[in-house]
Scaffold this motif. Sequence first.
Motif, PDB file in Angstrom:
ATOM      1  N   ILE A  97       0.826  -1.213   0.000  1.00 54.59           N
ATOM      2  CA  ILE A  97       0.000   0.000   0.000  1.00 54.59           C
ATOM      3  C   ILE A  97       0.855   1.255   0.000  1.00 54.59           C
ATOM      4  CG2 ILE A  97      -0.313   0.146   2.524  1.00 54.59           C
ATOM      5  CD1 ILE A  97      -3.253   0.966   1.909  1.00 54.59           C
ATOM      6  N   GLN A 115      -3.922   7.021   0.972  1.00 52.86           N
ATOM      7  CA  GLN A 115      -4.118   5.690   1.556  1.00 52.86           C
ATOM      8  C   GLN A 115      -5.478   5.117   1.168  1.00 52.86           C
ATOM      9  OE1 GLN A 115      -4.281   5.343   5.937  1.00 52.86           O
ATOM     10  NE2 GLN A 115      -2.675   3.801   5.726  1.00 52.86           N
ATOM     11  N   LYS A 119      -5.932   1.792  -1.133  1.00 51.45           N
ATOM     12  CA  LYS A 119      -6.693   0.650  -0.617  1.00 51.45           C
ATOM     13  C   LYS A 119      -7.796   0.255  -1.595  1.00 51.45           C
ATOM     14  CE  LYS A 119      -9.259  -0.951   3.451  1.00 51.45           C
ATOM     15  NZ  LYS A 119     -10.348  -1.553   2.628  1.00 51.45           N
ATOM     16  N   LEU A 122      -6.185  -1.539  -4.608  1.00 55.14           N
ATOM     17  CA  LEU A 122      -5.681  -2.866  -4.234  1.00 55.14           C
ATOM     18  C   LEU A 122      -6.830  -3.835  -3.966  1.00 55.14           C
ATOM     19  CD1 LEU A 122      -2.698  -1.728  -2.012  1.00 55.14           C
ATOM     20  CD2 LEU A 122      -2.523  -3.022  -4.141  1.00 55.14           C
ATOM     21  N   ASP A 123      -7.906  -3.354  -3.383  1.00 51.24           N
ATOM     22  CA  ASP A 123      -9.113  -4.182  -3.220  1.00 51.24           C
ATOM     23  C   ASP A 123      -9.625  -4.634  -4.583  1.00 51.24           C
ATOM     24  OD1 ASP A 123      -9.295  -4.165  -0.439  1.00 51.24           O
ATOM     25  OD2 ASP A 123     -10.555  -2.374  -0.373  1.00 51.24           O
ATOM     26  N   THR A 128      -6.431  -7.402  -1.257  1.00 50.87           N
ATOM     27  CA  THR A 128      -6.870  -6.922   0.055  1.00 50.87           C
ATOM     28  C   THR A 128      -6.016  -7.487   1.187  1.00 50.87           C
ATOM     29  OG1 THR A 128      -9.136  -6.781  -0.781  1.00 50.87           O
ATOM     30  CG2 THR A 128      -8.856  -6.743   1.612  1.00 50.87           C
ATOM     31  N   MET A 131      -1.860  -6.059   1.440  1.00 50.52           N
ATOM     32  CA  MET A 131      -1.510  -4.635   1.479  1.00 50.52           C
ATOM     33  C   MET A 131      -0.337  -4.320   2.393  1.00 50.52           C
ATOM     34  SD  MET A 131      -5.132  -2.612   1.430  1.00 50.52           S
ATOM     35  CE  MET A 131      -6.465  -3.119   0.366  1.00 50.52           C
ATOM     36  N   SER A 132      -0.239  -5.040   3.497  1.00 50.54           N
ATOM     37  CA  SER A 132       0.813  -4.744   4.472  1.00 50.54           C
ATOM     38  C   SER A 132       2.087  -5.539   4.224  1.00 50.54           C
ATOM     39  CB  SER A 132       0.306  -5.019   5.892  1.00 50.54           C
ATOM     40  OG  SER A 132      -0.023  -6.393   6.040  1.00 50.54           O
ATOM     41  N   VAL A 146       0.548  -5.030  -7.855  1.00 53.01           N
ATOM     42  CA  VAL A 146       0.847  -3.839  -7.047  1.00 53.01           C
ATOM     43  C   VAL A 146       1.404  -2.741  -7.947  1.00 53.01           C
ATOM     44  CG1 VAL A 146       2.298  -2.892  -5.205  1.00 53.01           C
ATOM     45  CG2 VAL A 146       1.214  -5.133  -4.906  1.00 53.01           C
TER      46      VAL A 146
END
Length: 223
Positions: A97, A115, A119, A122-123, A128, A131-132, A146
Amino acid sequence: MIQLEKITKSFGSLQVLKGIDLTINKGELVSIVGPSGAGKTTLLQIMGTLDKADSGNVILNGTEVSVLKEKEMSAFRNKEIGFVFQFHQLLPEFTAIENVMIPALIHGESISKAQKGAKHILDFLGLTDRMSHKPAELSGGEKQRVAIARALINHPSVILADEPSGSLDTKNKEELHRLFFKLREELGQTFVIVTHDEQLAAQTDRTIHLVDGRIVSSESIDK
């Protein structure tokens, strides 16, 4: 939407592009194919303002890019053009993300808005749960998704992709190709893709054949 007029480019005594005329329409998914050394990547870089032509004009979304000053050019590129490279070019120290947020932050968005936008994309791309994760924790296909999310974050007029599936296995390659068409259908996204992948080129709306610095044919696919 993109107009190239009489583009030439040389490196020393080697003339790589020899008077390229090309128009890309909004919402089109175009592939550029040809043998190694034909000038495909050079053409894409000039189209994306990463390199300058020796002569000729590049007009993108009504703006003649050659008249822009360096700072204006950087801002224009950040807003209007998304890039996807063969080896994703994600920053290893940042999460997925965070990588996606970077162009939005450069554009001047607040952290919270960047952000939220990252999000959402990426969803949409099915990431989902990733992301981290940092790039080292992602598969090759996930890294390229990504990278596509990063290219989309500022809602660019066009995404320019240089051999985007070249480093992927067959399964991830096919998934990536399907994603391009999904983005075109659902978001109206314009794509110009340099590729050696005959299967992808055969599916695109138009295939530009570049040989020895010249366009030798432009084939539209009747779908």
